[in-house]
Each structure stands twice: as C-alpha cells, then as structure tokens.
Write an enzyme that holds these catalytic residues in place. Structure first.
Site, PDB file in Angstrom:
ATOM      1  N   ILE A  12       0.843  -1.201   0.000  1.00 26.40           N
ATOM      2  CA  ILE A  12       0.000   0.000   0.000  1.00 26.40           C
ATOM      3  C   ILE A  12       0.876   1.247   0.000  1.00 26.40           C
ATOM      4  O   ILE A  12       1.712   1.427   0.904  1.00 26.40           O
ATOM      5  CB  ILE A  12      -0.906   0.034   1.260  1.00 26.40           C
ATOM      6  CG1 ILE A  12      -1.729  -1.260   1.373  1.00 26.40           C
ATOM      7  CG2 ILE A  12      -1.815   1.262   1.251  1.00 26.40           C
ATOM      8  CD1 ILE A  12      -2.488  -1.402   2.694  1.00 26.40           C
ATOM      9  N   ASP A  72       9.549   8.059  -1.861  1.00 21.32           N
ATOM     10  CA  ASP A  72       8.739   9.124  -2.444  1.00 21.32           C
ATOM     11  C   ASP A  72       8.296   8.630  -3.824  1.00 21.32           C
ATOM     12  O   ASP A  72       9.134   8.442  -4.713  1.00 21.32           O
ATOM     13  CB  ASP A  72       9.623  10.382  -2.564  1.00 21.32           C
ATOM     14  CG  ASP A  72       8.872  11.562  -3.140  1.00 21.32           C
ATOM     15  OD1 ASP A  72       7.776  11.375  -3.714  1.00 21.32           O
ATOM     16  OD2 ASP A  72       9.390  12.692  -3.020  1.00 21.32           O
ATOM     17  N   ASN A  99      -2.323   4.250  -3.500  1.00 20.15           N
ATOM     18  CA  ASN A  99      -3.157   5.190  -2.750  1.00 20.15           C
ATOM     19  C   ASN A  99      -2.492   6.537  -2.519  1.00 20.15           C
ATOM     20  O   ASN A  99      -3.185   7.538  -2.313  1.00 20.15           O
ATOM     21  CB  ASN A  99      -3.519   4.515  -1.403  1.00 20.15           C
ATOM     22  CG  ASN A  99      -4.009   5.497  -0.373  1.00 20.15           C
ATOM     23  OD1 ASN A  99      -5.167   5.922  -0.417  1.00 20.15           O
ATOM     24  ND2 ASN A  99      -3.153   5.890   0.555  1.00 20.15           N
ATOM     25  N   TYR A 167      -5.779  19.015  -9.566  1.00 22.33           N
ATOM     26  CA  TYR A 167      -6.117  17.753  -8.891  1.00 22.33           C
ATOM     27  C   TYR A 167      -7.065  16.926  -9.765  1.00 22.33           C
ATOM     28  O   TYR A 167      -6.854  15.726  -9.968  1.00 22.33           O
ATOM     29  CB  TYR A 167      -6.755  18.053  -7.520  1.00 22.33           C
ATOM     30  CG  TYR A 167      -7.127  16.812  -6.744  1.00 22.33           C
ATOM     31  CD1 TYR A 167      -6.138  15.934  -6.289  1.00 22.33           C
ATOM     32  CD2 TYR A 167      -8.458  16.517  -6.455  1.00 22.33           C
ATOM     33  CE1 TYR A 167      -6.485  14.790  -5.568  1.00 22.33           C
ATOM     34  CE2 TYR A 167      -8.806  15.382  -5.730  1.00 22.33           C
ATOM     35  CZ  TYR A 167      -7.821  14.520  -5.296  1.00 22.33           C
ATOM     36  OH  TYR A 167      -8.157  13.392  -4.583  1.00 22.33           O
ATOM     37  N   LYS A 171      -6.633  13.128 -11.415  1.00 26.24           N
ATOM     38  CA  LYS A 171      -7.529  11.997 -11.160  1.00 26.24           C
ATOM     39  C   LYS A 171      -8.226  11.524 -12.447  1.00 26.24           C
ATOM     40  O   LYS A 171      -8.526  10.337 -12.591  1.00 26.24           O
ATOM     41  CB  LYS A 171      -8.525  12.350 -10.047  1.00 26.24           C
ATOM     42  CG  LYS A 171      -7.854  12.505  -8.677  1.00 26.24           C
ATOM     43  CD  LYS A 171      -7.176  11.194  -8.212  1.00 26.24           C
ATOM     44  CE  LYS A 171      -6.559  11.299  -6.840  1.00 26.24           C
ATOM     45  NZ  LYS A 171      -5.923  10.053  -6.380  1.00 26.24           N
ATOM     46  N   VAL A 200     -13.777  12.549   2.108  1.00 25.71           N
ATOM     47  CA  VAL A 200     -13.338  11.730   3.233  1.00 25.71           C
ATOM     48  C   VAL A 200     -12.512  12.617   4.146  1.00 25.71           C
ATOM     49  O   VAL A 200     -11.590  13.290   3.672  1.00 25.71           O
ATOM     50  CB  VAL A 200     -12.430  10.564   2.768  1.00 25.71           C
ATOM     51  CG1 VAL A 200     -12.192   9.586   3.902  1.00 25.71           C
ATOM     52  CG2 VAL A 200     -13.004   9.859   1.551  1.00 25.71           C
TER      53      VAL A 200
HETATM   54  P1  NDP Z   1      -3.736  11.706   3.388  1.00 26.53           P
HETATM   55  O1  NDP Z   1      -3.101  13.030   3.139  1.00 26.53           O
HETATM   56  O2  NDP Z   1      -4.296  11.402   4.743  1.00 26.53           O
HETATM   57  O3  NDP Z   1      -2.735  10.553   2.979  1.00 26.53           O
HETATM   58  C1  NDP Z   1      -1.951  10.631   1.825  1.00 26.53           C
HETATM   59  C2  NDP Z   1      -0.866   9.602   1.934  1.00 26.53           C
HETATM   60  O4  NDP Z   1      -0.073   9.656   0.766  1.00 26.53           O
HETATM   61  C3  NDP Z   1       0.039   9.827   3.120  1.00 26.53           C
HETATM   62  O5  NDP Z   1       0.322   8.581   3.712  1.00 26.53           O
HETATM   63  C4  NDP Z   1       1.296  10.413   2.501  1.00 26.53           C
HETATM   64  O6  NDP Z   1       2.388  10.000   3.293  1.00 26.53           O
HETATM   65  C5  NDP Z   1       1.289   9.729   1.144  1.00 26.53           C
HETATM   66  N1  NDP Z   1       2.022  10.465   0.126  1.00 26.53           N
HETATM   67  C6  NDP Z   1       1.774  11.703  -0.350  1.00 26.53           C
HETATM   68  N2  NDP Z   1       2.680  12.044  -1.276  1.00 26.53           N
HETATM   69  C7  NDP Z   1       3.533  10.980  -1.378  1.00 26.53           C
HETATM   70  C8  NDP Z   1       4.680  10.714  -2.158  1.00 26.53           C
HETATM   71  N3  NDP Z   1       5.155  11.607  -3.030  1.00 26.53           N
HETATM   72  N4  NDP Z   1       5.313   9.521  -2.001  1.00 26.53           N
HETATM   73  C9  NDP Z   1       4.848   8.601  -1.126  1.00 26.53           C
HETATM   74  N5  NDP Z   1       3.754   8.798  -0.365  1.00 26.53           N
HETATM   75  C10 NDP Z   1       3.111   9.969  -0.488  1.00 26.53           C
HETATM   76  O7  NDP Z   1      -4.868  11.560   2.257  1.00 26.53           O
HETATM   77  P2  NDP Z   1      -6.066  10.534   1.995  1.00 26.53           P
HETATM   78  O8  NDP Z   1      -5.924   9.327   2.818  1.00 26.53           O
HETATM   79  O9  NDP Z   1      -7.312  11.323   2.053  1.00 26.53           O
HETATM   80  O10 NDP Z   1      -5.809  10.214   0.457  1.00 26.53           O
HETATM   81  C11 NDP Z   1      -5.443   8.949  -0.045  1.00 26.53           C
HETATM   82  C12 NDP Z   1      -5.878   8.854  -1.500  1.00 26.53           C
HETATM   83  O11 NDP Z   1      -7.303   9.002  -1.594  1.00 26.53           O
HETATM   84  C13 NDP Z   1      -5.296   9.936  -2.423  1.00 26.53           C
HETATM   85  O12 NDP Z   1      -4.912   9.342  -3.652  1.00 26.53           O
HETATM   86  C14 NDP Z   1      -6.463  10.887  -2.659  1.00 26.53           C
HETATM   87  O13 NDP Z   1      -6.374  11.551  -3.887  1.00 26.53           O
HETATM   88  C15 NDP Z   1      -7.625   9.929  -2.603  1.00 26.53           C
HETATM   89  N6  NDP Z   1      -8.884  10.605  -2.291  1.00 26.53           N
HETATM   90  C16 NDP Z   1      -9.080  11.257  -1.094  1.00 26.53           C
HETATM   91  C17 NDP Z   1     -10.274  11.924  -0.851  1.00 26.53           C
HETATM   92  C18 NDP Z   1     -10.526  12.689   0.410  1.00 26.53           C
HETATM   93  O14 NDP Z   1     -11.557  13.409   0.472  1.00 26.53           O
HETATM   94  N7  NDP Z   1      -9.722  12.551   1.434  1.00 26.53           N
HETATM   95  C19 NDP Z   1     -11.360  11.924  -1.845  1.00 26.53           C
HETATM   96  C20 NDP Z   1     -11.052  11.203  -3.056  1.00 26.53           C
HETATM   97  C21 NDP Z   1      -9.861  10.564  -3.257  1.00 26.53           C
HETATM   98  P3  NDP Z   1       3.790  10.773   3.487  1.00 26.53           P
HETATM   99  O15 NDP Z   1       3.467  12.228   3.685  1.00 26.53           O
HETATM  100  O16 NDP Z   1       4.363  10.094   4.689  1.00 26.53           O
HETATM  101  O17 NDP Z   1       4.563  10.483   2.250  1.00 26.53           O
END
Ligand code: NDP
Length: 258
Positions: A12, A72, A99, A167, A171, A200
């Site tokens: 994941i 990353d 994700n 964004y 998507k 979310v």
């Molecule tokens: P969060 O910001 O809570 O989590 C995002 C995660 O992605 C974190 O674990 C972050 O970890 C990781 N991440 C971000 N950039 C990088 C990178 N360059 N490399 C590796 N890891 C990365 O967001 P959500 O849980 O809400 O989002 C998860 C997914 O769901 C996304 O793809 C988002 O587009 C999608 N989504 C979310 C919605 C919402 O309303 N929340 C709605 C629709 C879709 P770290 O900073 O440690 O790298």
C-alpha cells in the site's frame, strides 16, 4: 468473504496516514501481510506497530508480516528501488494499492493562480508514481499469473469542479490509465480496480485548505463526511471477491454528497 485474504501480501502506498493507514490496519486484521510505503518513516512505523497489534488482537494465525519502505513515489529512482527493498519473504505481492496522493500543496488551488501550485509535484505523485509502480508490478503479476491493482481515483476524476483543475486533471488521468489497463489485461487473471471516494475526512482536509482556515472549518458544515475506514472497508471487499470477479470501479459518497 475476507478469508480469501488470509496469508495474502498487500503493498500500500501512502500507508502513513488516512485511507492508506486504515486499509493497512484492516488487511492486518484480515490475516494478510502488508508492505507500507510512504515518505514519513516515523508515521509509517506507528502504522506498522498498530498493524502488529491489530493482527495479534484478531487472533488470526495467517499473515501478520509487516514491512515499511520509506519512498517518495514522485521520484522515479525511488519507485524503481521499491521492489528490491521488499523483504524476501514478502516478495510475492498479491495486491498493489496505489493510494499515495496529494491535493493542494500551497493554499487553495485556483487555475488562475497556477504559478502557485506545485503542478509537477502533484502529477508526479498522483499520476507518474502510480503508473510507474503499476508497470513494475504488472510485470510481476504477469510472471506469476495472478495479482490485483487497486488505484485510488476520486469523484474528482469523473467530474471537474471549479478551483480543482490540477487535482481533477490528475484523477482523470488515473481513471484513463485504469480503464486502459483493465482492457489490456482482459482475459488474464490480473484484476484492475479504481476506487473513487467522495469527501473523506483525513489529513487531506487539513492540507487541502491550508491558508484558508475559515473554509476548512466550514467545508463539512451540515454534512457528515466519510472516514478513512469507510474506504478501507471497500478496498478490502474489492480485494476479497472470488478470483473470477473484477470490480472495475467503485464510487463512494457520503449520503450528503452527490
Ligand atoms: P492523506 O493526506 O491522509 O494521505 C496521503 C498519503 O499519501 C500519506 O500517507 C502520505 O504519506 C502519502 N504520500 C503523499 N505524497 C507521497 C509521495 N510523493 N510519495 C509517497 N507517499 C506519499 O490523504 P487521503 O488518505 O485522504 O488520500 C489517499 C488517496 O485518496 C489519495 O490518492 C487521494 O487523492 C484519494 N482521495 C481522497 C479523498 C478525500 O476526500 N480525502 C477523496 C477522493 C480521493 P507521506 O506524507 O508520509 O509520504
């Protein structure tokens, strides 16, 4: 029937918070092994520790192996090195959950203020990282004649909204890639799914409205957003269908959103 997930190995990305972390925990409880990928090592470690506890508490004997990989996904070389960093006993990944994602890095996104937005960073994470990792794992899945790619799209990949141009564009790209991959892998046992959440509440919410705290406070007024575990449950459901069933896409809204 989540018993199909017993002993499976799931990788994941973005597992250090939000939907990714909630998904890791549910797979842990279901008796799967989980490889957690993100940039923040400390946050990954806490989620991995929580996975160990959740697995123990579940009483399930299968699975329960966890590994963290700090990477990353926006960085081509780091993505390329992920496979080599997987411990040998977890090398045979069954499910890839793409994700990791970013929304608005600086303030609120306005297409008119495009210079203010990290367009490259958002595309590199949401699109290029997802594509590159999928390419690597589809090769693995083809060699083993099984596997499942689950991509996090969004309702923003179906309908563009004002102020979300970059964004939404990322998507829509995820959705196009997913759709093409699905067709390319037809007649193989490899499954391809796009999960499209509505609103979310996760760390995203804080990042999304950074610089506009009033909007951040009011965005969920009068509504109940989804929580990360709502999406995690759907991801688990999709991954646990019988091998001949492929859920191609799933759109999930809170009841107040349409
Ligand atoms: P969060 O910001 O809570 O989590 C995002 C995660 O992605 C974190 O674990 C972050 O970890 C990781 N991440 C971000 N950039 C990088 C990178 N360059 N490399 C590796 N890891 C990365 O967001 P959500 O849980 O809400 O989002 C998860 C997914 O769901 C996304 O793809 C988002 O587009 C999608 N989504 C979310 C919605 C919402 O309303 N929340 C709605 C629709 C879709 P770290 O900073 O440690 O790298």
């Amino acid at each position: 029937n989540v018993s199909r997930l017993l002993g499976k190995t799931v990788l994941i990305t973005g597992a250090s918070s939000g939907i990714g972390a909630a998904t890791a925990l549910l797979f842990a409880k279901a008796g799967s092994n989980v490889i957690l990928v993100a940039r923040r090592a400390d946050a990954l470690k806490s989620v991995a520790d929580a996975c160990v506890a959740a697995h123990k508490e579940s009483g399930v004997t299968q699975g329960g192996k966890f590994a963290t990989i700090q990477a990353d996904v926006a960085d081509k070389e780091q993505v390329a090195s992920i496979l080599d960093k997987i411990p040998s006993d977890l090398r045979a990944v069954d499910v890839l959950v793409n994700n990791a994602g970013q929304v608005f890095v600086k303030g609120i996104e306005h297409i008119g203020d495009i210079a203010d937005i990290d367009v490259e960073g958002m595309f590199a994470t949401n699109v290029l990282g997802l594509i590159r990792l999928t390419q690597i794992f589809v090769k693995e899945f083809k060699a083993r004649n099984s596997g499942h790619v689950i991509n996090l799209g969004s309702v923003a990949g179906r309908e563009a909204y004002a102020g979300g141009g970059i964004y939404c564009a990322t998507k829509f790209a995820v959705s196009a890639f997913n759709g093409s991959l699905l067709k390319e892998l037809v007649n193989t046992p490899i499954r391809v799914t796009e999960i499209q959440p509505g609103m979310v509440e996760t760390e995203f919410s804080i990042v999304r409205f950074r610089g506009d705290t009033d909007r951040a406070k009011t965005v969920y007024d009068g509504m109940q957003p989804l929580v990360a575990s709502d999406i995690a449950e759907e991801i688990l459901w999709v991954a646990s269908r019988p091998p001949h069933v492929n859920i191609a896409e799933m759109l999930i809204f809170p009841v107040n959103q349409a």
